[in-house]
Design a protein around this motif. Structure first.
Motif, mmCIF file in Angstrom:
data_model
loop_
_atom_site.group_PDB
_atom_site.id
_atom_site.type_symbol
_atom_site.label_atom_id
_atom_site.label_comp_id
_atom_site.label_asym_id
_atom_site.label_seq_id
_atom_site.Cartn_x
_atom_site.Cartn_y
_atom_site.Cartn_z
ATOM 1 N N LEU A 1 -4.383 16.790 4.042
ATOM 2 C CA LEU A 1 -3.844 18.136 3.829
ATOM 3 C C LEU A 1 -2.704 18.100 2.821
ATOM 4 N N VAL A 2 -1.925 17.016 2.883
ATOM 5 C CA VAL A 2 -0.764 16.900 1.996
ATOM 6 C C VAL A 2 -1.210 16.759 0.542
ATOM 7 N N PHE B 1 7.977 20.624 3.976
ATOM 8 C CA PHE B 1 6.997 20.240 2.963
ATOM 9 C C PHE B 1 6.476 21.460 2.214
ATOM 10 N N VAL C 1 1.316 6.685 9.094
ATOM 11 C CA VAL C 1 -0.094 6.302 8.960
ATOM 12 C C VAL C 1 -0.228 4.785 8.896
ATOM 13 N N ARG D 1 -8.520 -1.729 -1.422
ATOM 14 C CA ARG D 1 -7.075 -1.504 -1.412
ATOM 15 C C ARG D 1 -6.764 -0.111 -1.953
ATOM 16 N N ALA E 1 -2.840 19.880 -0.695
ATOM 17 C CA ALA E 1 -1.884 20.937 -0.981
ATOM 18 C C ALA E 1 -1.204 20.701 -2.324
ATOM 19 N N VAL E 2 -0.850 19.444 -2.584
ATOM 20 C CA VAL E 2 -0.186 19.137 -3.855
ATOM 21 C C VAL E 2 -1.129 19.431 -5.022
ATOM 22 N N ALA F 1 1.092 4.151 -2.726
ATOM 23 C CA ALA F 1 0.838 5.534 -2.332
ATOM 24 C C ALA F 1 1.993 6.437 -2.733
ATOM 25 N N ILE G 1 0.838 -1.204 0.000
ATOM 26 C CA ILE G 1 0.000 0.000 0.000
ATOM 27 C C ILE G 1 0.869 1.247 0.000
ATOM 28 N N LEU H 1 7.240 22.220 -1.645
ATOM 29 C CA LEU H 1 6.139 22.126 -2.596
ATOM 30 C C LEU H 1 6.001 23.429 -3.371
ATOM 31 N N ASP I 1 -7.406 2.238 0.727
ATOM 32 C CA ASP I 1 -6.300 2.211 1.680
ATOM 33 C C ASP I 1 -5.133 3.055 1.199
ATOM 34 N N VAL I 2 -4.831 2.938 -0.095
ATOM 35 C CA VAL I 2 -3.728 3.719 -0.648
ATOM 36 C C VAL I 2 -4.009 5.205 -0.480
ATOM 37 N N ARG J 1 -15.480 3.907 3.268
ATOM 38 C CA ARG J 1 -15.398 2.844 4.274
ATOM 39 C C ARG J 1 -16.695 2.721 5.047
ATOM 40 N N PHE K 1 6.645 12.805 2.733
ATOM 41 C CA PHE K 1 5.520 11.880 2.605
ATOM 42 C C PHE K 1 5.902 10.480 3.062
ATOM 43 N N ILE L 1 -5.987 6.636 1.679
ATOM 44 C CA ILE L 1 -6.010 7.043 3.086
ATOM 45 C C ILE L 1 -4.595 7.250 3.614
ATOM 46 N N THR L 2 -3.649 6.499 3.041
ATOM 47 C CA THR L 2 -2.269 6.636 3.496
ATOM 48 C C THR L 2 -1.728 8.041 3.278
ATOM 49 N N ILE L 3 -2.215 8.703 2.224
ATOM 50 C CA ILE L 3 -1.735 10.056 1.955
ATOM 51 C C ILE L 3 -2.540 11.026 2.807
ATOM 52 N N PRO L 4 -1.892 11.735 3.746
ATOM 53 C CA PRO L 4 -2.661 12.658 4.583
ATOM 54 C C PRO L 4 -3.415 13.686 3.722
ATOM 55 N N SER M 1 1.500 15.358 9.900
ATOM 56 C CA SER M 1 1.105 16.258 8.815
ATOM 57 C C SER M 1 0.236 17.382 9.348
ATOM 58 N N SER N 1 2.820 18.855 -10.218
ATOM 59 C CA SER N 1 2.212 19.986 -9.517
ATOM 60 C C SER N 1 2.707 21.334 -10.011
#
Lengths: 510, 331
Positions: free
Chosen positions: B174-175, A466, A489, B163, B178-179, A19, A15, A470, B166-167, B206, A482, B169-172, A448, A30
């Motif tokens: 705000l992050v 960050f 996480v 899945r 922002a990107v 990610a 995962i 960015l 899940d991927v 979920r 990240f 959710i792993t990325i916060p 974060s 970006s």
């Protein structure tokens, strides 16, 4: 169990891999990392652009560039054997070096704040659940909603203005006008009246007592110029330590048998004696001394509990250790405040800091440096605590209410258990099960979540790294950030699952 | 929660008891009961009224698109700064020693270049509300679709979709926001709202999946399947109406979160870009002016809090209305 953990680790790894890929493409897409150079008028513009393209491998398409990055990052998986290479920033600095500096700053900022928010939030949540639909409950519910709705940067700017700038101005002549003392006393009176509900006589008594105590205390503090050179003093320490002994006893064991109380009181007493006995040791200790003293405190507390506990040995040990550590904490705070006067002189009276993690080039005794850190931590900690506190109170309250209505709680009550036992042993433990998940999420999220707090208070932590990277479309530091946040996480989610199964045997891991 | 009976059995039981005592019992549908409970929720009603007032104020004062508003100034014209740009709004009546109740020339003051700050703030409210609404809508639709599909079909579909969740959710949040904001912030608020909405659906997915997993085992779903109903129809007609409460509550709270997220992004500089404005951007621009001209900081902040607070209260009221077991039964 082991099979489950191994499976989770493998799934989590993939995962995270996916990610990072998604994130890499997003970051690469970006913006234009060459923009500042293309707009510049430097004579060697072309050469600079060429150098940056080579540095960041910009001539490779982004999906392929990800694998170049991944090859370096893979080295981080095997410590010592392979070199951990997260690439270079746009200015050619090593990302691993940048990250390690930023990471330690962020950890300093978030750990204390998160733990504080948890302890406060869970305590308040339990109390409001026990006093459902009381004035206190409504007040806390409303505040929780308010805190939810506060933009953290807005709070942070307010804190900087009123908590630091105006407060420091006021410290130059720390007197509280009698009118202000009366107003604050009234507010405190109203607050306690709402908290301690009851019939009219009781409300009026509470109000009067709280008013007199608060306004009187403020007047006294103002008259004695306490704020110019604050400290706790032996009287406050003694009273608080003894109160702490009673409180921990009430929570862990109750007062039916006195052994636990004696152990806790003995721990408090030894702590107070140490206030005088360790005077020379605590003059300018090292960090190691403090850690050692804390360990000795735990050992002495265990000894006391073991010796005095009698039939309730386990509870006595808990109470004595907690009281001992609490008293030790009081002594620590007292010492920190003792350095206030000299510290205030050295920073020109601007005691509460608004920017950064330390005063630059500040050298002093252990207590002065400690106070320096504390005054820098104070405001960002308040900002973070305010926001997470709201979540914790709400979740704990609803979880606790759910549990308190269960049949086994009714059974416990009907068989005549004391309310303390019902709440602490039957209800609280079960109510904590869903909260563990929240804790894990929160711990993972704060890394974060501190992005904005760091930004406002000028901490050069992960969040600042960050944001600045960015803004420059600098992919490697962003990916480094990240990698830390995402790993947190994944790991904490896994811990939450395992912890959940550990706490609640009804859940079978498969 | 103190009521041991399930909500479904309350009206029936009440009707029997009512008949026995010769009382007049009104039959209510599920929707009517929900509405009644919601309208009796005082905090939620206060939130709803506040929100409506803010929306009306923001959209009627300076107008939107090409519709003109009643306020005679706009948010882009530069004017001379009068009286250091102090706000002329006065709410203390003369008999209390104030200046009387009036709006004045610039009720919220003026910014650096003399733009009317009331008009600017109203524009910010419009933009923030629009973004939050789009984010909430997109996030809810996607989250519901993914959660429903995964929960209904199970098997490989579920594995792939979850899945993927899940991927994400792993990325916060705000992050990733922002990107995305860094890339799309300058493309206008609709695009910004859409792309942020594309990453805020994970929690709802979920939630909906969990609800669907238990719903699909119910008899009525089995009956529908036995009757040969298509999967799409079962999901839309038979199952979704059963969890509409969960979705509405989640959507409301998502809007509240989106208001704060937009503000945070604009504050960091990855949200709404010049020449457009939003509440977060106004605060970010004028945070350093706080000690000298605090009104530039207070007004947008108060509006953010008012909006987020009222939406949160509405969400809480809706939750109580849809699921009275969770909280005090209010009817």
């Amino acid at each position: 169990m082991l099979v489950f953990i191994v499976r989770r680790v493998i799934i989590s790894f993939f995962i995270l891999l996916a990610a990072t890929f998604v994130m890499y493409l997003l970051v690469a897409n970006s913006g234009n990392p060459l923009q500042d150079l293309q707009e510049s008028r430097a004579p060697n513009r072309e050469a600079q652009i060429e150098a940056r393209i080579r540095l960041l491998n910009l001539d490779t398409p982004a999906p392929l560039r990800y694998f170049i990055w991944l090859r370096g990052a893979a080295g981080c998986l095997v410590p010592f054997a392979l070199e951990c290479d997260l690439g270079q920033s746009i200015q050619g600095q090593d990302v691993t070096a940048l990250l390690s500096v930023a990471f330690s700053q962020t950890l300093q900022l978030v750990i204390a704040a998160t733990v504080l928010a948890m302890v406060l939030g869970i305590t308040v949540g339990i109390v409001t659940a026990l006093r459902q639909y009381s004035g206190l409950d409504y007040t806390v519910t409303f505040s929780a909603f308010l805190f939810f709705s506060l933009p953290i940067f807005w709070v942070a700017v307010l804190l900087k203005e009123y908590g630091a700038i105006r407060f420091n101005d006021w410290l130059a002549d720390p007197t509280i006008p009698i009118g202000v003392a009366v107003v604050l006393g009234t507010i405190s009176g109203l607050f306690w009246m709402i908290v301690i509900a009851g019939d009219r006589t009781r409300r009026v008594t509470t109000f009067a007592a709280a008013f007199v105590a608060s306004a009187g205390a403020l007047w006294l503090l103002s008259e004695t110029q306490w704020f110019a050179d604050p400290g706790l003093g032996i009287v406050v320490i003694t009273v608080t330590a003894v109160g702490l002994a009673f409180l921990t006893t009430a929570v862990v064991a109750g007062f039916t048998y006195r052994n636990v109380l004696y152990a806790a009181l003995a721990a408090a007493g030894i702590g107070i004696v140490c206030h005088f006995a360790l005077d020379s040791v605590l003059d300018d200790p090292s960090g190691l001394t403090i850690v050692l003293l804390a360990l000795v405190t735990v050992a002495v507390g265990m000894g006391l509990g073991y010796g005095l506990g009698g039939l309730q040995r386990r509870q006595a040990i808990q109470a004595a250790v907690l009281t001992g550590l609490g008293t030790g904490g009081l002594l620590f705070v007292d010492r920190l405040l003792g350095a206030w006067d000299s510290y205030s002189d050295r920073v020109g009276g601007r005691v509460i800091a608004t920017i950064g993690a330390r005063t630059p080039n500040f050298q002093g005794t252990f207590w002065e440096e400690g106070l320096d850190r504390a005054t820098h931590l104070l405001l960002p900690t308040i900002a973070i605590v305010l926001i997470s506190f709201a979540t914790y109170t709400r979740y704990t309250r609803s979880s606790m209410l759910e549990v308190l209505n269960q049949d086994y709680v009714r059974t416990a009550r009907s068989k005549g258990l004391a309310e303390r036992g019902v709440v602490v042993k039957h209800a609280f433990r079960n109510a904590m099960i869903p909260i563990t998940t929240l804790m894990a999420f929160d711990f993972a999220g704060v890394l974060s979540g501190a992005v904005i707090t760091e930004r406002v208070f000028g901490w050069t932590g992960l969040g600042t790294l960050f944001v600045t990277s960015l803004a420059r479309v600098d992919p490697n530091p962003v990916m480094g950030f990240f990698l830390i946040a995402g790993t947190a996480v994944v790991v904490f989610n896994m811990l939450a699952d395992i912890g959940y199964a550990f706490l609640d045997p009804r859940i079978r891991l498969s | 929660m103190s009521d041991p009976t399930t909500p479904g059995s309350i009206p029936a039981a009440a009707a029997v008891a009512g008949d026995a005592q010769g009382m007049n019992v009104v039959a209510r549908t599920q929707a009517q009961m929900v509405r009644r409970r919601f309208f009796r929720h005082r905090a939620a009603m206060a939130g709803l009224i506040t929100l409506l007032l803010i929306v009306v104020l923001a959209f009627s004062s300076i107008g939107f698109a090409s519709v003109p508003g009643w306020w005679d100034k706009d948010y882009f014209s530069i004017a001379t700064v009068e009286n250091r740009g102090r706000p002329t709004l006065s709410v203390i009546p003369t008999w209390l020693g104030g200046d009387g109740m009036h709006l004045g020339e610039h009720p919220f003051g003026q910014d650096n270049v003399g733009k009317d700050y009331f008009a600017l703030t109203m524009r910010g409210v419009q933009q923030s509300l629009t973004i939050a609404f789009i984010v909430g809508l997109v996030g809810t639709v996607i989250g519901t679709m993914i959660g429903a599909t995964a929960g209904y079909f199970r098997g490989r579909v579920e594995a792939v979709l979850m899945r993927f969740t899940d991927v994400m959710i792993t990325i916060p949040l705000l992050v990733v926001a922002a990107v995305l904001g860094r890339r799309y912030g300058s493309s206008g608020i609709v695009v910004l709202g859409l792309v942020i909405g594309l990453v805020t659906w994970t929690g709802l997915a979920r939630l909906v999946r969990g609800e669907f997993l238990s719903l699909r085992e119910k008899e009525f779903v089995e009956a529908a399947r036995a009757a040969g109903t298509s999967a799409r129809r079962i999901i839309v007609k038979h199952m979704l109406p059963n969890i509409v409460g969960v979705i509405i509550v989640a959507a409301t709270l998502a809007v509240a979160a989106a208001i704060l997220l937009e503000a945070a992004l604009s504050f960091l500089g990855f949200g709404v870009q010049d020449p457009d404005t939003s509440l977060g951007k106004l605060i970010s621009t004028y945070q350093t002016a706080f000690s000298t001209r605090p009104w530039l900081f207070w007004f947008p902040g108060v509006f953010i809090i008012a909006i987020a607070l009222s939406v949160n209260f509405i969400g809480d009221g809706l939750r109580d209305a849809f699921d009275p077991r969770q909280n005090r039964v209010r009817d």
